[in-house]
Design a protein around this motif. Structure first.
Motif, PDB file in Angstrom:
ATOM      1  N   MET A   1       0.845  -1.178   0.000  1.00 13.64           N
ATOM      2  CA  MET A   1       0.000   0.000   0.000  1.00 13.64           C
ATOM      3  C   MET A   1       0.887   1.237   0.000  1.00 13.64           C
ATOM      4  SD  MET A   1      -2.694   1.373   2.828  1.00 13.64           S
ATOM      5  CE  MET A   1      -1.474   2.179   3.848  1.00 13.64           C
ATOM      6  N   GLN A   2       0.605   2.151  -0.892  1.00 11.84           N
ATOM      7  CA  GLN A   2       1.397   3.371  -0.946  1.00 11.84           C
ATOM      8  C   GLN A   2       0.774   4.405  -0.026  1.00 11.84           C
ATOM      9  OE1 GLN A   2       2.149   4.991  -4.797  1.00 11.84           O
ATOM     10  NE2 GLN A   2       3.865   6.150  -4.022  1.00 11.84           N
ATOM     11  N   LEU A   3       1.580   4.906   0.876  1.00 12.04           N
ATOM     12  CA  LEU A   3       1.162   5.929   1.812  1.00 12.04           C
ATOM     13  C   LEU A   3       1.486   7.273   1.180  1.00 12.04           C
ATOM     14  CD1 LEU A   3       0.019   6.142   4.673  1.00 12.04           C
ATOM     15  CD2 LEU A   3       2.350   6.100   5.521  1.00 12.04           C
ATOM     16  N   VAL A   4       0.496   8.155   1.084  1.00 12.57           N
ATOM     17  CA  VAL A   4       0.677   9.432   0.413  1.00 12.57           C
ATOM     18  C   VAL A   4       0.550  10.563   1.431  1.00 12.57           C
ATOM     19  CG1 VAL A   4      -0.264  10.957  -1.367  1.00 12.57           C
ATOM     20  CG2 VAL A   4      -0.233   8.499  -1.732  1.00 12.57           C
ATOM     21  N   VAL A   5       1.460  11.531   1.349  1.00 14.17           N
ATOM     22  CA  VAL A   5       1.434  12.699   2.225  1.00 14.17           C
ATOM     23  C   VAL A   5       0.801  13.858   1.465  1.00 14.17           C
ATOM     24  CG1 VAL A   5       2.842  14.344   3.538  1.00 14.17           C
ATOM     25  CG2 VAL A   5       3.508  11.929   3.439  1.00 14.17           C
ATOM     26  N   VAL A   6      -0.184  14.499   2.099  1.00 17.43           N
ATOM     27  CA  VAL A   6      -0.834  15.672   1.515  1.00 17.43           C
ATOM     28  C   VAL A   6      -0.204  16.904   2.151  1.00 17.43           C
ATOM     29  CG1 VAL A   6      -3.004  16.884   1.132  1.00 17.43           C
ATOM     30  CG2 VAL A   6      -2.979  14.387   1.252  1.00 17.43           C
ATOM     31  N   LYS A   7       0.490  17.681   1.342  1.00 15.36           N
ATOM     32  CA  LYS A   7       1.168  18.878   1.843  1.00 15.36           C
ATOM     33  C   LYS A   7       0.161  20.006   2.048  1.00 15.36           C
ATOM     34  CE  LYS A   7       5.647  18.041   0.316  1.00 15.36           C
ATOM     35  NZ  LYS A   7       6.656  18.818   0.822  1.00 15.36           N
ATOM     36  N   ARG A   8       0.590  21.061   2.744  1.00 12.88           N
ATOM     37  CA  ARG A   8      -0.293  22.201   3.003  1.00 12.88           C
ATOM     38  C   ARG A   8      -0.809  22.827   1.717  1.00 12.88           C
ATOM     39  NH1 ARG A   8       3.583  25.181   6.896  1.00 12.88           N
ATOM     40  NH2 ARG A   8       4.387  23.223   7.637  1.00 12.88           N
ATOM     41  N   SER A   9      -0.004  22.793   0.668  1.00 14.10           N
ATOM     42  CA  SER A   9      -0.406  23.374  -0.614  1.00 14.10           C
ATOM     43  C   SER A   9      -1.465  22.534  -1.324  1.00 14.10           C
ATOM     44  CB  SER A   9       0.820  23.499  -1.526  1.00 14.10           C
ATOM     45  OG  SER A   9       1.295  22.207  -1.874  1.00 14.10           O
ATOM     46  N   GLY A  10      -1.698  21.319  -0.817  1.00 15.11           N
ATOM     47  CA  GLY A  10      -2.642  20.416  -1.459  1.00 15.11           C
ATOM     48  C   GLY A  10      -1.954  19.399  -2.357  1.00 15.11           C
ATOM     49  N   ALA A  11      -0.683  19.634  -2.660  1.00 11.49           N
ATOM     50  CA  ALA A  11       0.084  18.686  -3.469  1.00 11.49           C
ATOM     51  C   ALA A  11       0.290  17.397  -2.668  1.00 11.49           C
ATOM     52  CB  ALA A  11       1.435  19.286  -3.850  1.00 11.49           C
ATOM     53  N   THR A  12       0.424  16.286  -3.375  1.00  9.04           N
ATOM     54  CA  THR A  12       0.665  15.001  -2.713  1.00  9.04           C
ATOM     55  C   THR A  12       1.989  14.419  -3.180  1.00  9.04           C
ATOM     56  OG1 THR A  12      -0.514  13.768  -4.429  1.00  9.04           O
ATOM     57  CG2 THR A  12      -1.800  14.474  -2.520  1.00  9.04           C
TER      58      THR A  12
ATOM     59  N   SER B   1      -2.869   4.250  11.308  1.00  4.13           N
ATOM     60  CA  SER B   1      -3.933   5.258  11.403  1.00  4.13           C
ATOM     61  C   SER B   1      -5.051   4.971  10.401  1.00  4.13           C
ATOM     62  CB  SER B   1      -3.368   6.658  11.170  1.00  4.13           C
ATOM     63  OG  SER B   1      -2.992   6.825   9.806  1.00  4.13           O
ATOM     64  N   GLY B   2      -4.744   4.188   9.370  1.00  2.04           N
ATOM     65  CA  GLY B   2      -5.758   3.805   8.407  1.00  2.04           C
ATOM     66  C   GLY B   2      -5.947   4.776   7.254  1.00  2.04           C
ATOM     67  N   TRP B   3      -5.187   5.857   7.229  1.00  5.35           N
ATOM     68  CA  TRP B   3      -5.303   6.829   6.149  1.00  5.35           C
ATOM     69  C   TRP B   3      -4.468   6.398   4.960  1.00  5.35           C
ATOM     70  CZ3 TRP B   3      -3.875  11.234   9.939  1.00  5.35           C
ATOM     71  CH2 TRP B   3      -5.017  11.667  10.611  1.00  5.35           C
ATOM     72  N   ALA B   4      -5.029   6.533   3.774  1.00  9.44           N
ATOM     73  CA  ALA B   4      -4.243   6.324   2.562  1.00  9.44           C
ATOM     74  C   ALA B   4      -3.514   7.619   2.224  1.00  9.44           C
ATOM     75  CB  ALA B   4      -5.136   5.905   1.409  1.00  9.44           C
ATOM     76  N   GLU B   5      -4.142   8.757   2.589  1.00  5.71           N
ATOM     77  CA  GLU B   5      -3.538  10.071   2.388  1.00  5.71           C
ATOM     78  C   GLU B   5      -3.416  10.743   3.745  1.00  5.71           C
ATOM     79  OE1 GLU B   5      -5.849  12.237  -0.491  1.00  5.71           O
ATOM     80  OE2 GLU B   5      -4.977  11.099  -2.148  1.00  5.71           O
ATOM     81  N   VAL B   6      -2.181  10.972   4.171  1.00  7.24           N
ATOM     82  CA  VAL B   6      -1.899  11.509   5.493  1.00  7.24           C
ATOM     83  C   VAL B   6      -1.554  12.996   5.378  1.00  7.24           C
ATOM     84  CG1 VAL B   6      -0.396  11.318   7.509  1.00  7.24           C
ATOM     85  CG2 VAL B   6      -0.975   9.291   6.197  1.00  7.24           C
ATOM     86  N   PRO B   7      -2.232  13.868   6.130  1.00  2.00           N
ATOM     87  CA  PRO B   7      -1.839  15.275   6.126  1.00  2.00           C
ATOM     88  C   PRO B   7      -0.408  15.437   6.657  1.00  2.00           C
ATOM     89  CG  PRO B   7      -3.992  14.976   7.156  1.00  2.00           C
ATOM     90  CD  PRO B   7      -3.405  13.609   6.946  1.00  2.00           C
ATOM     91  N   ALA B   8       0.339  16.362   6.081  1.00  9.05           N
ATOM     92  CA  ALA B   8       1.751  16.548   6.443  1.00  9.05           C
ATOM     93  C   ALA B   8       1.925  16.816   7.932  1.00  9.05           C
ATOM     94  CB  ALA B   8       2.355  17.681   5.622  1.00  9.05           C
ATOM     95  N   ASN B   9       0.986  17.558   8.542  1.00  7.25           N
ATOM     96  CA  ASN B   9       1.143  17.850   9.970  1.00  7.25           C
ATOM     97  C   ASN B   9       1.035  16.586  10.813  1.00  7.25           C
ATOM     98  OD1 ASN B   9      -1.741  17.804   9.407  1.00  7.25           O
ATOM     99  ND2 ASN B   9      -2.024  18.630  11.460  1.00  7.25           N
ATOM    100  N   GLU B  10       0.324  15.564  10.328  1.00  6.48           N
ATOM    101  CA  GLU B  10       0.226  14.294  11.060  1.00  6.48           C
ATOM    102  C   GLU B  10       1.556  13.548  11.051  1.00  6.48           C
ATOM    103  OE1 GLU B  10      -2.238  13.088  12.971  1.00  6.48           O
ATOM    104  OE2 GLU B  10      -3.373  14.922  12.596  1.00  6.48           O
ATOM    105  N   VAL B  11       2.336  13.734   9.990  1.00  5.63           N
ATOM    106  CA  VAL B  11       3.671  13.123   9.943  1.00  5.63           C
ATOM    107  C   VAL B  11       4.514  13.716  11.067  1.00  5.63           C
ATOM    108  CG1 VAL B  11       5.762  12.766   8.584  1.00  5.63           C
ATOM    109  CG2 VAL B  11       3.527  12.665   7.464  1.00  5.63           C
ATOM    110  N   GLY B  12       4.468  15.043  11.213  1.00  7.28           N
ATOM    111  CA  GLY B  12       5.216  15.699  12.292  1.00  7.28           C
ATOM    112  C   GLY B  12       4.768  15.235  13.657  1.00  7.28           C
TER     113      GLY B  12
END
Length: 165
Positions: A44-55, A95-106
């Motif tokens: 499964m590919q985990l994707v980070v969603v940056k503040r700009s909306g880019a992934t 966490s179960g998210w396929a797309e993780v907000p960048a702040n959650e990584v921090g």
């Protein structure tokens, strides 16, 4: 799936098994054209969603790179950083998210880093939480001290066995 030997597109799955504690599937395949066997791994590919909306795909090394800067000059080994990176990735996948907000990584980094090295934690937190004053550092240090004293008082004491009997 293309055969890596003859590039035929018609391959057949012979066997599938769960790998990496459920984080991936290992498949054994065969090619009907050349009759060779090969393995593939689906993850499964985990994707980070940056503040700009880019992934962008989550990379453990990128997460560890930021922590490495905070650990500069501290007694933290590359093995420690690798373990931290694994903990962060495991937490994000759990966490179960396929797309993780960048702040959650921090946020996922802060807990394991605090356990690893409090000074590195303060360095990382000062950037991540955007401390703007010495008071912000003092508040974070006060929180660390309070949590440490709670942890120390929460340690159950073992009864001392008596020698009478």
């Amino acid at each position: 799936m293309h055969c890596p030997y003859c590039r035929n597109t018609d391959t057949r799955v012979v066997d599938s098994r769960v790998a990496d504690d459920g984080g991936a599937i290992r498949r054994r395949r065969t090619c009907p054209a050349c009759e060779k066997r090969f393995s593939t791994v689906e993850q499964m590919q985990l994707v980070v969603v940056k503040r700009s909306g880019a992934t962008e795909p989550f990379t453990r090394e990128k997460a560890v790179a930021g922590v490495r800067k905070a650990c500069k000059g501290r007694p933290v080994s590359e093995d420690d950083l690798a373990c931290l990176g694994q903990k962060v990735e495991d937490a994000l996948r759990a966490s179960g998210w396929a797309e993780v907000p960048a702040n959650e990584v921090g946020l996922a980094i802060l807990g394991p880093l605090r356990e690893l090295d409090e000074v590195a934690y303060l360095r990382f937190a000062s950037v991540y939480k955007a401390f703007e004053s010495a008071e912000a550092f003092e508040e974070e240090i006060a929180i660390l001290r309070a949590e440490r004293s709670v942890e120390q008082t929460a340690i159950p004491t073992q009864p001392v066995p008596s020698s009478t009997g």
